[in-house]
Each structure stands twice: as structure tokens, then as C-alpha cells.
Design an enzyme around this catalytic site. Structure first.
Site, mmCIF file in Angstrom:
data_model
loop_
_atom_site.group_PDB
_atom_site.id
_atom_site.type_symbol
_atom_site.label_atom_id
_atom_site.label_comp_id
_atom_site.label_asym_id
_atom_site.label_seq_id
_atom_site.Cartn_x
_atom_site.Cartn_y
_atom_site.Cartn_z
ATOM 1 N N ASP A 80 105.823 -38.399 -57.882
ATOM 2 C CA ASP A 80 106.672 -39.567 -58.137
ATOM 3 C C ASP A 80 107.303 -39.504 -59.527
ATOM 4 O OD1 ASP A 80 105.793 -40.358 -55.693
ATOM 5 O OD2 ASP A 80 104.785 -42.194 -56.361
ATOM 6 N N ARG A 95 117.693 -21.607 -63.582
ATOM 7 C CA ARG A 95 117.686 -21.757 -62.132
ATOM 8 C C ARG A 95 116.992 -23.070 -61.790
ATOM 9 N NH1 ARG A 95 113.795 -19.353 -57.609
ATOM 10 N NH2 ARG A 95 114.891 -20.376 -55.895
ATOM 11 N N HIS A 135 115.336 -26.085 -51.906
ATOM 12 C CA HIS A 135 114.019 -25.597 -52.333
ATOM 13 C C HIS A 135 112.951 -26.534 -51.758
ATOM 14 C CE1 HIS A 135 111.946 -22.993 -55.575
ATOM 15 N NE2 HIS A 135 110.977 -23.546 -54.869
ATOM 16 N N GLU A 145 113.102 -18.947 -50.331
ATOM 17 C CA GLU A 145 111.951 -18.477 -49.556
ATOM 18 C C GLU A 145 111.915 -18.992 -48.123
ATOM 19 O OE1 GLU A 145 108.465 -19.419 -51.862
ATOM 20 O OE2 GLU A 145 108.855 -17.849 -53.314
ATOM 21 N N ASN A 159 111.668 -13.197 -55.102
ATOM 22 C CA ASN A 159 110.538 -13.807 -55.806
ATOM 23 C C ASN A 159 109.327 -12.919 -55.595
ATOM 24 O OD1 ASN A 159 112.244 -15.938 -56.271
ATOM 25 N ND2 ASN A 159 111.138 -17.418 -55.001
ATOM 26 N N TYR A 195 105.113 -12.305 -56.840
ATOM 27 C CA TYR A 195 103.930 -12.669 -57.622
ATOM 28 C C TYR A 195 102.792 -11.671 -57.477
ATOM 29 C CZ TYR A 195 106.156 -17.181 -58.350
ATOM 30 O OH TYR A 195 107.040 -18.160 -58.726
ATOM 31 N N GLU A 235 112.075 -15.339 -59.239
ATOM 32 C CA GLU A 235 110.808 -15.925 -59.701
ATOM 33 C C GLU A 235 109.817 -14.813 -59.963
ATOM 34 O OE1 GLU A 235 108.942 -18.929 -57.226
ATOM 35 O OE2 GLU A 235 110.862 -19.913 -56.845
HETATM 36 C C1 LIG Z 1 109.176 -46.583 -56.712
HETATM 37 O O1 LIG Z 1 107.904 -45.981 -56.544
HETATM 38 C C2 LIG Z 1 106.934 -46.445 -57.432
HETATM 39 C C3 LIG Z 1 105.685 -45.647 -57.185
HETATM 40 O O2 LIG Z 1 105.920 -44.315 -57.556
HETATM 41 C C4 LIG Z 1 106.711 -47.926 -57.251
HETATM 42 O O3 LIG Z 1 105.757 -48.406 -58.183
HETATM 43 C C5 LIG Z 1 108.030 -48.669 -57.422
HETATM 44 O O4 LIG Z 1 107.870 -50.027 -57.117
HETATM 45 C C6 LIG Z 1 109.102 -48.074 -56.522
HETATM 46 N N1 LIG Z 1 110.381 -48.662 -56.868
HETATM 47 C C7 LIG Z 1 111.237 -49.098 -55.963
HETATM 48 C C8 LIG Z 1 112.524 -49.599 -56.487
HETATM 49 O O5 LIG Z 1 110.979 -49.110 -54.772
#
Ligand SMILES: *[C@@H]1O[C@H](CO)[C@@H](O)[C@H](O)[C@H]1NC(C)=O
Length: 505
Positions: A67, A92, A137, A182, A322, A324, A391
Site C-alpha cells: 500500500d 528502468r 511488470h 518475464e 534478466n 540471477y 535485471e
Molecule cells: C486507501 O488505503 C488505505 C490503506 O492502505 C486506507 O487507510 C485509506 O482509507 C484508503 N483511502 C481511500 C481514499 O480509499
């Protein structure tokens, strides 16, 4: 490892001093989902990785999500300064499809997504850094997944629509494009073996359906660019394929065949249609034969029509590789503990040697000579195409700043690149370190760290700190630019070569 190993070694004997060619380019890489964060702001749509991290957190080993990740979405200017600090020629990065088109369909663009990538591209160019842009990706818009994802051939059309818009929005400034990162991982790992989102386990079916769609999408995108954009934008388009090396367990014909088959089922299945004009013979023959044996009415492999073969053939201006690690292969054998689930239609079982030094990732042991071998295999197989190593890098669990093991990895692997160029004549134009930043390493979450820069994921501001490897990489790049460059020592008694690099500390 002792620090002294990476400190300047001056050589008193005649040395075999290889340099990177004058026009050789160096870069670092990231991918949108792994670094951007800002998953739900300013109209961005959900991707399959947003979905799986939120709805199936057990899928991620440390239960984390992306997030916020490195929050690069909010840190464009600062991050570009870090890129400048290490003197890279190019950066990249990938575009998040669902940031620009929240549902995946191009009739409803999201202005903020376009703004974000324009600002990143402009900032790079203002600082003399060339953008190398990956269109896909792994973060497929969830809405397109709900249409079946890559196994559904209609995705090829939707991808071409998306690519068309990327050329329209950014093609005046972006001259280097990679369609897919990939495809084996996008297809087999995601739809056959279920170890990447969306985690489907349609063994022997899902992967081939997806591979067909992805190759059609790639070919059509390339042809579209030639027809509509090449003349005015004059850019180049490639595709990036993951190329581990597969070493036969012994010199026996059976082991050699097992290893070669793995290369064909993992790499050739994508590169062969592009460079030669169809799936590799062994892939077609084996999957068709097995499908008949299984009493299926049709092959699990989707054959191309002649028109489709023409569409895909010669559809890359460069080949992204890529790399590894290396595996050892032998004919299929239930007693072998495989490190990763792999395509079994080639009749091979693959494993790694316990004696090889291990990086943090479960599948990752250090085998520098395997890099040179796969680069040579690509050269022989496809008539020495232009390769950009897109990579290569090393994972640890500690994120330590004095990351000598990572430095040693870069030294030994870059030495093999030099050998491939100078001793073998491989046509290698660039090298990309993975990764610019510690980031969200897919199912391994934040545990495994590949960055040249450490990122503190406990701190809301996600501060970055250069690791020692960042300075070493900068030196490698800068010395090359000065033509002083890297020096390799003649083979020691073990046949190994040690790249001598300069360490600032
Ligand atoms: C976006 O996600 C976060 C959690 O990562 C959450 O707390 C937040 O309320 C969300 N915002 C919207 C605008 O939905």
C-alpha cells in the site's frame, strides 16, 4: 567476507584488462507495484497484486502489502537525485496499468496517473537519465483479471490499446520500451503453478494459454509502433525474459537434453517465436505428444497460425535478459527436491548444489559462470541479438549498509559479462542492477532485500540510505565512462576470475 577483497588491488603482473565498450550503458531497475505505494489515491484502480495482498495476506510470507511500499509515487524529485548521485545512464521502471486506466480499458484514462509518469519522465530527462519503460511488470488491473486475465486472448487486444495510449502520452519522450517483464513468470508461475498472483494452478494449461496471449500482444504492439509511431518517435521496443542457466547434471546425453529442454520451455518458448518464428520444435512436439497421450482432443499448447507467426517474428529491437542464478537438471526424477515448481513437459527435474553460496531468496545461489553460459546460449540460439541485461542483483535478509556480499556478487557477475563480451563476442549493450531500492519482493514481502539503497519501512517517511554497493556501482559506471574501467585478473588456479573494483571506503 573481508572488506579488503573489494578494495583496490594493484596488479604487478600483466593483466588481461577488459573494459566495457565505450557506448555500454548502465542502469538500475524497479517495478511499479514493488515501489510506488499510493495504491488507492487519485483514482488509481486495483491491480491483482493489490487484490491478493488485501484479500489473501497469507499469500505473502511476512503478511505485508505494498500500500505504501517505498512511496516513490510521492518522492519523484528526491529519488531522481539519488539516481543521479550514482551516475546511471538510464532508469528502468514500469508503468502501473491500473494507475492510468483504473479498469484496464482505455476509454477512461485517469489524469493523475498520466501526470505522475510525465513528471517522473521529465525529471529523469532533466537530469540526463534515459527512461527505459516496462509496460507490464505483473500488476494486471483486477478488472481485467475478472475477464479471465492473460489466459483470455482478448487481453492481447486490450494490451495493444493500452500500449497505443502509452506511445501517444509518453512516446515523444520515451524511446526505449519493454512490452513484458518475464512472460514465463507472468504465465507459468501465475496460471500454472500458482506461486504469483493471481495464484491459479492450472498446471500445463494456464501457462500456455497465457503465453499465447502475451506473444500475440507483444507482436501486435511492435507492429503498431512500426506502423503508427516509429517514423515520428523513432524509439525501440524489446521484451524481457528471465534467463536462468540450466546446467546438465553430467555429460550424459540424457542430462544435456533435460537441461536444454528447460531452457527451451522457459526461455525459448518466448524468444524463439520472436527471433525464429514459432515455438521451439521440442516444445511443440513434446506438448502435442503428451496431450495425445493424455487423451485430449487438442494440444495444451495453442498453435500459431502462419499469420500469427509472421506477426510475432522479428518483433524485438533488443532482447532484455534478466538473470540471477543457475539450476542443475537431470531427467525427471521424483526424488529430486525442486527449488521452484517448473514446467514439467520438458521432462526435467532441476535443483541447486548445496555447496553453492546462497543469497536470501530460496531459489537463489551464486553461480557467476552460469551467467556467461546463458549469455552464450542466447547468442548461439538467436544469432547474436542485441541484449540488454535488464535485471541482475543480489538479495540479503539484513539490509546491511556494508553489503560486501552484494558487492562481491556484482563483481563476479559483471566479470562474466566482460568475458561474454570480449572472449565470446556476445552483443551486450547494457546492464541493469536490480534493484535501485529495497522494495516489496512479491510473495516474500519486505524480507528479501535487493536494493543498492536501504529503505526504512518502519519509518512513515521511508528514508533511503546508500549501501556500500551503491558507491561501488557508481564507481564501476564512472570508471567506464572515463575509460579507466574495470580490470580483470588473469585466471587463478581455480579458473576463476576476480573483478577488481574500487571501493571508496
Ligand atoms: C486507501 O488505503 C488505505 C490503506 O492502505 C486506507 O487507510 C485509506 O482509507 C484508503 N483511502 C481511500 C481514499 O480509499
Amino acid at each position: 567476507m573481508k572488506l579488503s577483497i573489494v578494495i583496490v588491488i594493484l596488479l604487478s603482473f600483466k593483466c588481461n584488462g577488459y573494459e566495457f565498450p565505450e557506448d555500454f550503458k548502465f542502469g538500475v531497475a524497479t517495478a511499479s507495484f514493488q515501489v510506488e505505494g499510493a495504491w488507492n489515491i487519485s483514482g488509481k484502480g486495483e491491480s491483482i497484486w493489490d487484490y491478493i495482498t488485501h484479500n489473501n495476506p497469507n499469500f505473502i510470507h511476512d503478511g505485508s502489502n505494498a500500500d505504501v511500499a517505498c512511496d516513490t509515487y510521492h518522492k519523484t524529485a528526491g529519488d531522481v537525485q539519488l539516481l543521479k548521485e550514482i551516475s546511471v545512464d538510464y532508469y528502468r521502471f514500469s508503468i502501473s496499468w491500473s494507475r492510468i486506466f483504473p479498469t484496464g480499458h482505455t476509454y477512461s484514462p485517469n489524469a493523475d496517473g498520466i501526470r505522475y509518469y510525465n513528471e517522473l519522465i521529465d525529471e529523469l530527462l532533466a537530469n540526463g537519465i534515459t527512461p527505459l519503460v516496462t509496460m507490464f511488470h505483473w500488476d494486471l488491473p483486477q478488472a481485467l483479471h475478472e475477464l479471465g486475465g492473460w489466459p483470455n486472448p482478448v487481453l492481447a487486444e486490450l494490451f495493444v490499446d493500452y500500449a497505443d495510449k502509452l506511445f501517444e502520452y509518453f512516446g515523444d519522450k520515451v524511446k526505449n520500451w519493454i512490452t513484458f517483464n518475464e512472460p514465463y513468470q507472468i504465465c507459468d508461475f501465475s496460471y500454472s503453478d500458482g506461486i504469483l498472483a493471481p495464484a491459479y494452478k492450472q498446471k500445463g494449461i494456464g501457462g500456455y494459454l497465457c503465453s499465447y496471449t502475451v506473444l500475440i500482444a507483444h507482436g501486435k504492439t511492435y507492429q503498431l509502433y512500426q506502423k503508427r509511431y516509429k517514423e515520428t518517435q523513432n524509439g525501440r521496443i524489446g521484451i524481457t525474459i528471465q534467463g536462468p542457466w540450466f546446467e546438465p547434471r553430467t555429460d550424459s546425453a540424457e542430462d544435456k537434453k533435460a537441461a536444454e529442454n528447460m531452457l527451451q520451455f522457459m526461455f525459448g518458448i518466448f524468444a524463439h517465436p520472436i527471433y525464429i518464428g514459432d515455438y521451439p520444435k521440442v516444445v511443440r512436439e513434446e506438448v502435442n505428444r503428451l496431450s495425445t497421450e493424455e487423451n485430449r482432443r487438442r494440444s495444451r499448447l495453442i498453435a500459431f497460425t502462419p499469420q500469427e507467426r509472421d506477426l510475432i517474428k522479428d518483433s524485438a529491437d533488443f532482447l532484455g535478459v534478466n538473470h540471477y542464478t543457475t539450476f542443475i537438471c537431470t531427467p525427471r526424477n521424483a526424488e529430486i527436491q525442486e527449488v521452484l515448481p517448473m514446467n514439467t513437459d520438458g521432462g526435467a527435474s532441476c535443483y541447486q548444489d548445496d555447496e553453492w553460496a546462497a543469497a536470501a531468496s530460496r531459489w537463489f545461489r551464486l553461480v557467476p559462470w552460469g551467467f556467461r553460459k546463458v549469455l552464450n546460449w542466447v547468442k548461439e540460439e538467436y544469432n547474436n541479438p542485441e541484449v540488454i541485461i535488464t535485471e541482475n542483483g543480489y538479495s540479503d535478509l539484513t539490509g546491511e549498509l556494508r553489503d560486501c556480499d552484494r558487492i562481491s556478487y556484482y563483481n563476479s557477475y559483471l566479470t562474466e559479462v566482460l568475458n561474454a563480451i570480449h572472449e565470446d563476442g556476445c552483443n551486450i549493450a547494457g546492464y541493469t542492477a536490480w534493484s535501485f531500492l529495497d522494495n516489496f519482493e512479491w510473495v516474500n514481502g519486505y524480507r528479501e532485500k535487493f536494493g543498492l539503497y536501504y529503505v526504512d519501512f518502519e519509518d512513515d517517511d521511508r528514508p533511503r540510505t546508500a549501501k556500500m554497493s551503491a558507491y561501488v556501482y557508481k564507481n564501476i559506471i564512472s570508471l567506464t565512462q572515463d575509460k579507466l574501467t574495470l580490470i580483470t585478473r588473469p585466471r587463478d588456479s581455480n579458473g576463476a576470475e576476480q573483478l577488481v573494483s574500487f571501493c571508496l571506503y
